[in-house]
Motif scaffolding. Structure first.
Motif, PDB file in Angstrom:
ATOM      1  N   GLU A 134       0.777  -1.362   0.186  1.00 22.21           N
ATOM      2  CA  GLU A 134       0.013   0.077  -0.018  1.00 22.21           C
ATOM      3  C   GLU A 134       0.756   1.301  -0.137  1.00 22.21           C
ATOM      4  O   GLU A 134       0.636   2.377  -0.733  1.00 22.21           O
ATOM      5  N   LEU A 135       2.096   1.318   0.631  1.00 15.45           N
ATOM      6  CA  LEU A 135       2.991   2.508   0.769  1.00 15.45           C
ATOM      7  C   LEU A 135       3.441   2.605  -0.560  1.00 15.45           C
ATOM      8  O   LEU A 135       3.585   3.527  -1.244  1.00 15.45           O
ATOM      9  N   ALA A 169       0.940   4.044  -2.982  1.00 12.46           N
ATOM     10  CA  ALA A 169       0.571   5.442  -2.716  1.00 12.46           C
ATOM     11  C   ALA A 169       1.697   6.391  -2.881  1.00 12.46           C
ATOM     12  O   ALA A 169       1.830   7.536  -2.786  1.00 12.46           O
ATOM     13  N   ARG A 193       4.741   6.426  -1.544  1.00 11.09           N
ATOM     14  CA  ARG A 193       5.550   6.685  -0.490  1.00 11.09           C
ATOM     15  C   ARG A 193       6.586   6.009  -0.267  1.00 11.09           C
ATOM     16  O   ARG A 193       7.919   6.423   0.177  1.00 11.09           O
TER      17      ARG A 193
END
Length: 324
Positions: free
Chosen positions: A284-285, A288, A290
């Motif tokens: 998920e990072l 996104a 990040r």
């Protein structure tokens, strides 16, 4: 199916690629058509026969992969044919198809390339457990990462920065330093036992670092220990120098330092669902933006010996995958 096999322990060029019988999923398992499998330095140790966990020969090496579910066994709850998944295993990833326990198969978010997802296992999960589970990293703390141009080190730099830490990373040359700055390192210093402690003290106004992720060992370890702040937490994740250091416990006592180790596969074996949740968080990072995973090179499965040789010689920066 096609698979890479370790028939005799030795250098990567001793690996063989053969046709073997395709596996079938049993209860609670899924069969994954492998899109990409990632190469890591521990794979070099496995192939050489020097890793701490070794299966019976012949066996298929490879610890992380991503691909598409093509069959499911009985008792599979949450996965279906067509799902894109990533997984980390003890071995078996360097093959066209792999059977994966459902608790270790993690859905890959839309928009994340499967080659990128294949690299989100071993280094990033190791860094995650080092920083969060073992070091209990808090926002605003300062983190020292040794071996930062390696897979685990680069992952630790990115995750620590994503979680609000100030990051000091070590590099042996300026090209590596430039990459680390791009990945978010606030400061890059030489991996030199003669200067590391003084550089850390200068950058922290004499205080030292709250957390260290130490992957080198040898003479550098003692200087990392001396660079810790009061109540600092030092996590040992490896000994890339090949020299397992001895520790002077007086430094630990006078500054209330915690020194801990990390064997990340134990978490996979003891609590696979929590382990998979960590992989899911990392994906998920990535989705996104990040965390940025650099897939530097892609090889066909037949060229796995060549690709793993690059890992062994440390001749490439960024992640390497083979794509069956």
């Amino acid at each position: 199916m096609k698979a890479v096999l370790v028939e005799e322990f030795g250098p990567p060029e001793g690996l063989v690629v053969r046709e073997v019988e395709a596996p079938s999923p049993g209860p609670g398992e899924v069969l994954v058509d492998v899109a990409a499998a990632s190469l890591n330095f521990p794979d070099v140790l496995v192939v050489a026969g020097t890793y701490q966990i070794l299966p019976e020969r012949p066996f298929i090496p490879g610890k992380e992969l991503a691909g598409t579910v093509v069959a499911v066994g009985s008792d599979v709850r949450d996965l279906a044919v067509g799902d894109r998944v990533a997984a980390q295993l003890e071995h078996g990833a360097y093959a066209s198809q792999v059977v994966v326990p459902q608790d270790l198969a993690v859905r890959v978010p839309e928009g994340v390339d499967l080659a990128v997802a294949a690299t989100a296992g071993l280094p990033y999960v190791t860094a995650h457990y080092a920083l969060r589970r073992r070091a209990q990293l808090r926002t605003g703390e300062t983190v020292l990462v040794t071996g930062a141009t390696g897979g685990v080190g680069a992952a630790a730099v990115q995750l620590a920065k994503a979680w609000g830490a100030t990051v000091i990373a070590t590099s042996s040359d300026e090209s590596g330093a430039a990459v680390l700055r791009e990945q978010g390192a606030d400061h890059v210093i030489a991996a030199d036992p003669g200067t590391l402690r003084d550089e850390v003290r200068r950058l922290t106004d004499g205080r030292g670092v709250d957390v260290a992720v130490e992957a080198i060992g040898g003479d550098l370890f003692a200087q990392v220990l001396r660079s810790m702040a009061w109540e600092g937490r030092l996590v040992v994740v490896g000994f890339a120098s090949g020299d397992v250091p001895q520790m002077k416990t007086g430094h630990v006592l006078v500054k209330n330092i915690a020194v801990t180790g990390l064997q990340v596969s134990d978490y996979r074996d003891r609590d696979p669902q929590a382990f998979s949740a960590v992989i899911g968080e990392i994906l998920e990072l990535i989705a996104a933006g990040r965390v940025n995973v650099d897939v530097a090179s892609r090889f066909p499965l037949d060229e796995t010996p060549k690709a793993l040789g690059l890992i062994a010689s440390r001749a490439v920066r960024g992640r390497i995958v083979v794509e069956p």
